[in-house]
Design an enzyme around this catalytic site. Structure first.
Site, PDB file in Angstrom:
ATOM      1  CG  ASP A  16      -2.457   1.916   6.355  1.00  0.00           C
ATOM      2  OD1 ASP A  16      -3.043   2.860   6.908  1.00  0.00           O
ATOM      3  OD2 ASP A  16      -2.509   1.734   5.120  1.00  0.00           O
ATOM      4  CG  ASP A  28      -2.148   7.619   0.808  1.00  0.00           C
ATOM      5  OD1 ASP A  28      -1.435   7.432  -0.192  1.00  0.00           O
ATOM      6  OD2 ASP A  28      -2.975   8.553   0.890  1.00  0.00           O
ATOM      7  CE  LYS A  84      -5.127  -0.751  -1.695  1.00  0.00           C
ATOM      8  NZ  LYS A  84      -4.294  -0.325  -0.552  1.00  0.00           N
ATOM      9  CG  ASP A  99      -1.731   1.194   1.412  1.00  0.00           C
ATOM     10  OD1 ASP A  99      -2.395   1.598   0.434  1.00  0.00           O
ATOM     11  OD2 ASP A  99      -1.723   1.781   2.518  1.00  0.00           O
TER      12      ASP A  99
END
Length: 221
Positions: free
Chosen positions: A162, A9, A140, A7
């Site tokens: 996260d 961010d 994803k 990921d």
């Protein structure tokens, strides 16, 4: 072959840096990508990644939460042919409800949206305070599968994340890894939780892989 899918961010970039990736982290990923495979898997649009990740050259990009894949300068749209007609009808419904939203190349973004709503021909993916509206079965994880098939790559997949929209990435991984600042529910799903936050945590992971100490060297949650 190691395949790292991360990921962006709050995993590669830090909110205090306005989500611009640090130069040293980008250089580490670029170096790793010359030996193994590294994919950036994010909900963000390509235009924003060009601003937030200057100098970053991973193996490939899985953008807009898996609905847009960019590998070898080739763009792949991960959506059914009728999606853009469906997208317009969803946009009209959002306008009727007074919900501000914007479009990516494929998906619909809704910022700071806590309301519950569903659509017959689409799915809603949460990412902390925000939401993304996507075609059914697009996530994803499915985006990563398409990228690997396109490149004809096989190996051990290490997924790093996260937040909620990283769960589908975890489903296709051999090893699920959470950065230290991940949400508690993501840490609970992870096989391993890193000692460090954000990009420093990913660098920690890459060093463990390159040194041959992964997975034994990672702290088990």
């Amino acid at each position: 072959m190691w395949i790292v899918a991360s990921d962006f961010d709050r995993t590669l970039s830090h909110e205090s840096d306005k989500f611009v990736i640090r130069k040293d982290i980008a250089e580490k990923i670029n170096s790793f990508s010359k030996i193994y495979k590294f994919f950036v898997v994010t909900g963000r649009e390509e235009r924003y990644m060009k601003l937030l990740a200057p100098g970053l050259s991973p193996t490939g990009w899985i953008l807009e939460n898996g609905s847009l894949i960019v590998v070898n300068s080739k763009k792949i749209i991960n959506a059914p042919k009728n999606w853009f007609t469906i997208r317009q009808s969803i946009s009209r419904k959002l306008k009727e409800l007074g919900i501000p939203h914007s479009f990516g190349e494929v998906i619909i973004y809704v910022d700071s949206w806590s309301e519950e709503i569903s659509f017959e021909s689409a799915r809603v993916e949460r990412n902390r305070r925000d939401a993304m509206i996507l075609p059914p079965n697009v996530e994803k994880g499915s985006g990563l599968r398409i990228a690997l098939k396109e490149l004809n790559v096989e190996g051990k997949v290490v997924a790093v994340g996260d937040a909620e929209n990283d769960v589908s990435l975890f489903r296709v991984a051999d090893y699920k890894v959470a950065v230290e600042n991940a949400l508690p529910e993501i840490k609970s799903l992870a096989d391993f939780v890193l000692d460090k936050e954000d990009g420093d945590g990913v660098v920690e992971l890459l060093d463990l892989i390159l040194s041959g100490r992964f997975p034994e060297g990672v702290n088990i949650h």
